[in-house]
Design an enzyme around this catalytic site. Structure first.
Site, short mmCIF file in Angstrom:
data_model
loop_
_atom_site.label_atom_id
_atom_site.label_comp_id
_atom_site.label_asym_id
_atom_site.label_seq_id
_atom_site.Cartn_x
_atom_site.Cartn_y
_atom_site.Cartn_z
N SER A 179 0.82 -1.21 0.00
CA SER A 179 0.00 0.00 0.00
C SER A 179 0.85 1.26 0.00
CB SER A 179 -0.91 0.02 1.24
OG SER A 179 -1.74 -1.12 1.26
N TYR A 181 -12.70 2.95 -5.25
CA TYR A 181 -11.43 2.41 -4.75
C TYR A 181 -11.57 0.93 -4.40
CZ TYR A 181 -7.20 2.09 -1.84
OH TYR A 181 -5.99 1.72 -1.30
N CYS A 209 -13.86 -1.24 -5.44
CA CYS A 209 -14.15 -2.07 -6.61
C CYS A 209 -12.93 -2.26 -7.50
CB CYS A 209 -15.30 -1.45 -7.41
SG CYS A 209 -16.91 -1.60 -6.60
N ALA A 210 -12.00 -1.32 -7.49
CA ALA A 210 -10.78 -1.47 -8.28
C ALA A 210 -9.89 -2.59 -7.74
CB ALA A 210 -10.01 -0.15 -8.32
N TYR A 231 -1.59 -10.34 2.66
CA TYR A 231 -1.56 -8.97 3.19
C TYR A 231 -1.40 -9.09 4.69
CZ TYR A 231 -2.57 -3.96 3.17
OH TYR A 231 -2.48 -2.58 3.27
#
Length: 257
Positions: free
Chosen positions: A34, A195, A197-198, A219
């Site tokens: 991120s 954001y 949905c991407a 993650y």
């Protein structure tokens, strides 16, 4: 669920038993990185790449670069400040991912296994003619024209209007994010939905997008919507060859260099 292993650089906690099977297969890991997150230092990204190469045939480091400025603006930054912050943080995360790929892309499997797809000592070549690499880096925007990504993304957008469970999960995420960010407007909510949905296509079916037999999405926190994606029944669900694991540093394990 207990971690897969307690030694080494990281604890690995597959989200379900099926995710554990995918982890054990070791075909592919996608590791999210991120922008603007202090967790992802240069050393941490390098260690994550080393860990992936030690356990999987192929590793893809993926960083978010879609809707980042808009998300900062939704968080309360002035438009110009939001754009500057996004540019700075995306540039920084890109540099970390690129450095890891350049340093480690040629590393072989520690167990002596050949790279996937190699025959008679020759690696596959991509469209630029480069030897097939076990470690690659991507921006999320690299996928937006990929047919599988586009199909999953279109399905997700349609589900916002037709799938009550999915819409409810999205609305809960958005509400949680905006709860401390001031006035909740429709524009801010839409930015958050864009954001989310991407990113979801790589939570749902990384193998279809990256052309791998199975994939573990890694993650350091539980992925948004993991409970929904790995639940029983109909609706939006992760593909059968998609898994998720929470990957956290092991304070008892010496980090190898």
């Amino acid at each position: 669920m207990p971690p897969l292993a307690s030694g080494g650089m990281f604890h690995v906690r597959p989200f379900t038993e099926h995710c554990r099977v995918i982890c054990d297969e070791g075909a592919h890991a996608v590791i999210g990185v991120s922008p603007g997150n202090s967790y992802f230092s240069h050393e941490r990204v390098m260690d994550l790449a080393r860990w992936g190469l030690a356990h999987f045939d192929r590793v893809d480091l993926v960083y978010t670069d879609l809707h980042v400025a808009e998300m900062y603006e939704a968080s309360g930054y002035a438009p110009d400040d939001a754009r500057r912050k996004a540019v700075k943080n995306i540039r920084g995360v890109r540099a970390k991912v690129t450095a890891a790929v350049e340093a480690l892309a040629g590393d072989g499997r520690p167990d002596g296994r050949d790279r996937p797809g190699r025959q008679d000592g020759q690696g596959r070549q991509d469209r630029q003619g480069r030897q097939d690499a076990r470690l690659r880096g991507h921006a999320m925007s690299d996928f937006v024209h990929h047919p599988a990504y586009r199909a999953i993304h279109a399905d997700i957008r349609e589900r916002l209007a037709t799938d009550a469970d999915f819409r409810g999960a999205c609305d809960a995420l958005v509400a949680g994010f905006l709860a401390t960010k001031g006035e909740v407007t429709e524009a801010r909510k839409q930015v958050c939905l864009d954001y989310v949905c991407a990113e979801i296509p790589l939570f749902v079916d990384t193998p279809a997008v990256l052309g791998v037999p199975s994939s573990l999405n890694c993650y350091h926190q539980l992925l948004p919507m993991a409970e929904l994606l790995y639940s029983r029944g109909s609706g939006l669900r992760a593909s059968r060859n998609q898994g998720h694991a929470i990957l956290t540093p092991n304070p008892d394990g010496a980090t190898t260099r």
